[in-house]
Write a protein that holds these residues in place. Structure first.
Motif, PDB file in Angstrom:
ATOM      1  N   LYS A   1      -0.053 -13.329  12.385  1.00 26.15           N
ATOM      2  CA  LYS A   1       1.362 -13.128  12.062  1.00 26.15           C
ATOM      3  C   LYS A   1       1.550 -11.674  11.664  1.00 26.15           C
ATOM      4  CE  LYS A   1       5.642 -14.140  11.268  1.00 26.15           C
ATOM      5  NZ  LYS A   1       6.544 -14.282  12.420  1.00 26.15           N
ATOM      6  N   TYR A   2       2.158 -10.911  12.526  1.00 28.36           N
ATOM      7  CA  TYR A   2       2.234  -9.453  12.404  1.00 28.36           C
ATOM      8  C   TYR A   2       2.703  -8.994  11.029  1.00 28.36           C
ATOM      9  CZ  TYR A   2       3.296  -4.643  13.863  1.00 28.36           C
ATOM     10  OH  TYR A   2       3.321  -3.279  13.984  1.00 28.36           O
ATOM     11  N   GLY A   3       3.850  -9.488  10.587  1.00 28.48           N
ATOM     12  CA  GLY A   3       4.499  -8.913   9.417  1.00 28.48           C
ATOM     13  C   GLY A   3       4.233  -9.620   8.103  1.00 28.48           C
ATOM     14  N   ASP A   4       3.309 -10.584   8.058  1.00 27.63           N
ATOM     15  CA  ASP A   4       3.035 -11.289   6.812  1.00 27.63           C
ATOM     16  C   ASP A   4       2.464 -10.311   5.781  1.00 27.63           C
ATOM     17  OD1 ASP A   4       2.414 -13.053   4.813  1.00 27.63           O
ATOM     18  OD2 ASP A   4       0.773 -14.035   5.888  1.00 27.63           O
ATOM     19  N   THR A   5       3.121 -10.199   4.634  1.00 28.04           N
ATOM     20  CA  THR A   5       2.665  -9.292   3.577  1.00 28.04           C
ATOM     21  C   THR A   5       2.064 -10.044   2.383  1.00 28.04           C
ATOM     22  OG1 THR A   5       4.886  -9.243   2.596  1.00 28.04           O
ATOM     23  CG2 THR A   5       4.330  -7.497   4.181  1.00 28.04           C
ATOM     24  N   LEU A   6       1.889 -11.365   2.504  1.00 25.20           N
ATOM     25  CA  LEU A   6       1.279 -12.138   1.409  1.00 25.20           C
ATOM     26  C   LEU A   6      -0.239 -12.057   1.517  1.00 25.20           C
ATOM     27  CD1 LEU A   6       3.612 -15.267   1.309  1.00 25.20           C
ATOM     28  CD2 LEU A   6       3.732 -13.176  -0.068  1.00 25.20           C
ATOM     29  N   VAL A   7      -0.736 -10.831   1.541  1.00 26.41           N
ATOM     30  CA  VAL A   7      -2.166 -10.561   1.678  1.00 26.41           C
ATOM     31  C   VAL A   7      -2.562  -9.489   0.667  1.00 26.41           C
ATOM     32  CG1 VAL A   7      -2.355 -11.212   4.110  1.00 26.41           C
ATOM     33  CG2 VAL A   7      -1.654  -8.894   3.510  1.00 26.41           C
ATOM     34  N   ALA A   8      -3.861  -9.434   0.383  1.00 32.59           N
ATOM     35  CA  ALA A   8      -4.367  -8.429  -0.551  1.00 32.59           C
ATOM     36  C   ALA A   8      -4.201  -7.033   0.032  1.00 32.59           C
ATOM     37  CB  ALA A   8      -5.835  -8.698  -0.858  1.00 32.59           C
ATOM     38  N   ASP A   9      -3.921  -6.063  -0.837  1.00 29.53           N
ATOM     39  CA  ASP A   9      -3.818  -4.679  -0.395  1.00 29.53           C
ATOM     40  C   ASP A   9      -5.174  -4.189   0.105  1.00 29.53           C
ATOM     41  OD1 ASP A   9      -1.134  -4.380  -0.982  1.00 29.53           O
ATOM     42  OD2 ASP A   9      -1.506  -3.646  -3.015  1.00 29.53           O
ATOM     43  N   LEU A  10      -5.140  -3.503   1.226  1.00 32.55           N
ATOM     44  CA  LEU A  10      -6.334  -2.809   1.683  1.00 32.55           C
ATOM     45  C   LEU A  10      -6.428  -1.474   0.956  1.00 32.55           C
ATOM     46  CD1 LEU A  10      -6.058  -3.601   5.488  1.00 32.55           C
ATOM     47  CD2 LEU A  10      -7.688  -4.572   3.868  1.00 32.55           C
ATOM     48  N   GLU A  11      -7.568  -0.840   1.033  1.00 33.41           N
ATOM     49  CA  GLU A  11      -7.770   0.387   0.276  1.00 33.41           C
ATOM     50  C   GLU A  11      -6.834   1.505   0.723  1.00 33.41           C
ATOM     51  OE1 GLU A  11     -11.847   1.457   0.398  1.00 33.41           O
ATOM     52  OE2 GLU A  11     -12.531  -0.318  -0.686  1.00 33.41           O
ATOM     53  N   SER A  12      -6.522   1.544   2.002  1.00 29.21           N
ATOM     54  CA  SER A  12      -5.647   2.600   2.514  1.00 29.21           C
ATOM     55  C   SER A  12      -4.212   2.373   2.056  1.00 29.21           C
ATOM     56  CB  SER A  12      -5.701   2.631   4.045  1.00 29.21           C
ATOM     57  OG  SER A  12      -7.017   2.795   4.502  1.00 29.21           O
ATOM     58  N   ARG A  13      -3.466   3.448   1.846  1.00 32.75           N
ATOM     59  CA  ARG A  13      -2.037   3.366   1.565  1.00 32.75           C
ATOM     60  C   ARG A  13      -1.282   3.556   2.874  1.00 32.75           C
ATOM     61  NH1 ARG A  13      -0.422   4.357  -3.628  1.00 32.75           N
ATOM     62  NH2 ARG A  13       1.552   3.466  -2.924  1.00 32.75           N
ATOM     63  N   PHE A  14      -0.298   2.704   3.126  1.00 27.32           N
ATOM     64  CA  PHE A  14       0.410   2.745   4.392  1.00 27.32           C
ATOM     65  C   PHE A  14       1.785   3.378   4.211  1.00 27.32           C
ATOM     66  CE2 PHE A  14      -2.587  -0.787   4.572  1.00 27.32           C
ATOM     67  CZ  PHE A  14      -3.329  -0.410   5.689  1.00 27.32           C
ATOM     68  N   ILE A  15       2.097   4.302   5.096  1.00 27.89           N
ATOM     69  CA  ILE A  15       3.332   5.063   5.008  1.00 27.89           C
ATOM     70  C   ILE A  15       4.119   4.864   6.285  1.00 27.89           C
ATOM     71  CG2 ILE A  15       4.319   7.371   4.704  1.00 27.89           C
ATOM     72  CD1 ILE A  15       1.715   8.220   3.391  1.00 27.89           C
ATOM     73  N   GLU A  16       5.427   4.669   6.164  1.00 28.14           N
ATOM     74  CA  GLU A  16       6.280   4.589   7.337  1.00 28.14           C
ATOM     75  C   GLU A  16       7.581   5.312   7.056  1.00 28.14           C
ATOM     76  OE1 GLU A  16       8.262   0.187   6.478  1.00 28.14           O
ATOM     77  OE2 GLU A  16       6.796   0.434   8.087  1.00 28.14           O
ATOM     78  N   SER A  17       8.283   5.624   8.135  1.00 27.81           N
ATOM     79  CA  SER A  17       9.536   6.356   8.016  1.00 27.81           C
ATOM     80  C   SER A  17      10.700   5.382   7.860  1.00 27.81           C
ATOM     81  CB  SER A  17       9.758   7.228   9.257  1.00 27.81           C
ATOM     82  OG  SER A  17      10.996   7.899   9.173  1.00 27.81           O
ATOM     83  N   VAL A  18      11.489   5.586   6.803  1.00 21.11           N
ATOM     84  CA  VAL A  18      12.683   4.781   6.563  1.00 21.11           C
ATOM     85  C   VAL A  18      13.837   5.735   6.294  1.00 21.11           C
ATOM     86  CG1 VAL A  18      13.791   3.060   5.084  1.00 21.11           C
ATOM     87  CG2 VAL A  18      11.344   2.854   5.608  1.00 21.11           C
ATOM     88  N   GLY A  19      14.836   5.705   7.177  1.00 19.84           N
ATOM     89  CA  GLY A  19      15.994   6.583   6.994  1.00 19.84           C
ATOM     90  C   GLY A  19      15.630   8.053   6.983  1.00 19.84           C
ATOM     91  N   GLY A  20      14.615   8.418   7.743  1.00 22.09           N
ATOM     92  CA  GLY A  20      14.244   9.820   7.829  1.00 22.09           C
ATOM     93  C   GLY A  20      13.299  10.297   6.733  1.00 22.09           C
ATOM     94  N   ARG A  21      12.910   9.423   5.815  1.00 16.04           N
ATOM     95  CA  ARG A  21      11.954   9.842   4.787  1.00 16.04           C
ATOM     96  C   ARG A  21      10.764   8.897   4.767  1.00 16.04           C
ATOM     97  NH1 ARG A  21      12.748   7.178  -0.235  1.00 16.04           N
ATOM     98  NH2 ARG A  21      14.364   5.564  -0.148  1.00 16.04           N
ATOM     99  N   LEU A  22       9.625   9.416   4.345  1.00 14.74           N
ATOM    100  CA  LEU A  22       8.393   8.646   4.339  1.00 14.74           C
ATOM    101  C   LEU A  22       8.266   7.855   3.042  1.00 14.74           C
ATOM    102  CD1 LEU A  22       5.905  11.264   5.844  1.00 14.74           C
ATOM    103  CD2 LEU A  22       7.098   9.411   7.015  1.00 14.74           C
ATOM    104  N   VAL A  23       7.968   6.571   3.172  1.00 13.99           N
ATOM    105  CA  VAL A  23       7.811   5.712   1.993  1.00 13.99           C
ATOM    106  C   VAL A  23       6.537   4.881   2.156  1.00 13.99           C
ATOM    107  CG1 VAL A  23      10.295   5.564   1.573  1.00 13.99           C
ATOM    108  CG2 VAL A  23       9.182   3.846   3.013  1.00 13.99           C
ATOM    109  N   TYR A  24       5.954   4.488   1.014  1.00 14.24           N
ATOM    110  CA  TYR A  24       4.817   3.576   1.048  1.00 14.24           C
ATOM    111  C   TYR A  24       5.319   2.164   1.338  1.00 14.24           C
ATOM    112  CZ  TYR A  24       1.888   7.232  -0.969  1.00 14.24           C
ATOM    113  OH  TYR A  24       1.189   8.384  -1.181  1.00 14.24           O
ATOM    114  N   ARG A  25       4.515   1.398   2.061  1.00 13.14           N
ATOM    115  CA  ARG A  25       4.874   0.005   2.352  1.00 13.14           C
ATOM    116  C   ARG A  25       3.715  -0.900   1.980  1.00 13.14           C
ATOM    117  NH1 ARG A  25       1.885  -1.701   6.487  1.00 13.14           N
ATOM    118  NH2 ARG A  25       1.301  -0.285   8.185  1.00 13.14           N
ATOM    119  N   ASP A  26       4.029  -2.207   1.907  1.00 11.11           N
ATOM    120  CA  ASP A  26       3.003  -3.198   1.581  1.00 11.11           C
ATOM    121  C   ASP A  26       2.027  -3.369   2.747  1.00 11.11           C
ATOM    122  OD1 ASP A  26       4.173  -3.732  -0.889  1.00 11.11           O
ATOM    123  OD2 ASP A  26       5.431  -5.352  -0.068  1.00 11.11           O
ATOM    124  N   THR A  27       0.800  -3.725   2.410  1.00  8.11           N
ATOM    125  CA  THR A  27      -0.164  -4.111   3.436  1.00  8.11           C
ATOM    126  C   THR A  27       0.340  -5.363   4.149  1.00  8.11           C
ATOM    127  OG1 THR A  27      -2.028  -3.234   2.171  1.00  8.11           O
ATOM    128  CG2 THR A  27      -2.544  -4.861   3.849  1.00  8.11           C
TER     129      THR A  27
END
Length: 230
Positions: free
Chosen positions: A10-36
């Motif tokens: 399931k691609y977008g399921d976020t009910l999982v433990a955080d991985l060590e890496s921090r994930f960043i994506e663009s929202v409204g032209g600015r970079l934000v951290y997102r959940d694993t």
């Protein structure tokens, strides 16, 4: 031994433990951290598996079954799955959308096609082995699915929260070996066609679990398989 692998998840399921890496994506032209999310586990899985393994992936982000007919689903899945010998299902806490029919979700279809034997140009292809890899939840725990029972040296699997195509192909031997403990009946041996393993254990010994699933596949006639969706 390298194996061709299809990964169902399931691609977008976020009910999982955080991985060590921090994930960043663009929202409204600015970079934000997102959940694993589960897709990030797929990326990590691809790095752990040998480079000569051939990987095919299931669901893409936002890809819906709502407008598809069975023949379209078959076209999208059959080629990918027939190129592989094992399907790995990433079992995550939020993999199932409970208000949506299972026939409108990708994972049950992917399991169903993995379990089918097909004939193409006069040649019969084997069904896939299927291995369930259980992911830790957002609390970094496997307790949402597994519970140890030390007094009986057993483990309870909370299969009721899974897709029917998963749970009906677990604990399904035709001739079960059963022992009793404290009034409960406990299955022994390789008692499921779809064997499950914790993510942490799988990463530590991935080749062993893959070959074990293949071994079970080669004894498929010893299990009561559910192949068709309702």
């Amino acid at each position: 031994m390298a194996r061709n692998i299809f990964i169902s998840y399931k691609y977008g399921d976020t009910l999982v433990a955080d991985l060590e890496s921090r994930f960043i994506e663009s929202v409204g032209g600015r970079l934000v951290y997102r959940d694993t999310r589960v897709r990030d586990y797929v990326d990590q899985l691809q790095r752990f598996l040998k480079q000569d393994d051939h990987i095919n992936l299931g669901e893409k982000d936002g890809e819906s079954l709502a407008e598809f007919v069975d023949s379209t689903i078959q076209t999208k899945l059959k080629g990918k799955i027939r190129q592989s010998s094992i399907t790995i299902v990433l079992i995550s806490k939020g993999m199932k959308e409970h208000l949506k029919p299972e026939s409108d979700q990708w994972i049950p279809w992917e399991i169903s096609y993995s379990l089918r034997e097909t004939t193409v140009m006069g040649r019969k292809s084997k069904r896939n082995a299927v291995l369930g890899v259980v992911l830790p939840d957002e609390n970094n725990s496997y307790d949402w699915y597994y519970r140890k029972n030390p007094e009986c040296n057993s483990i309870t699997h909370f299969t009721g929260q899974l897709f029917e195509m998963l749970r009906e192909n677990m604990f399904n031997p035709k001739n079960p070996e059963i022992r009793e403990c404290n009034g409960s009946k406990i299955l022994e041996g390789e008692c499921s066609y779809i064997k499950t393993v914790k993510w942490s254990n799988f990463i530590a010994s991935s080749n062993w679990y893959i070959e074990k699933a293949i071994e079970i596949r080669d004894k498929a006639d010893e299990y009561n398989l559910k192949i068709q969706l309702n």
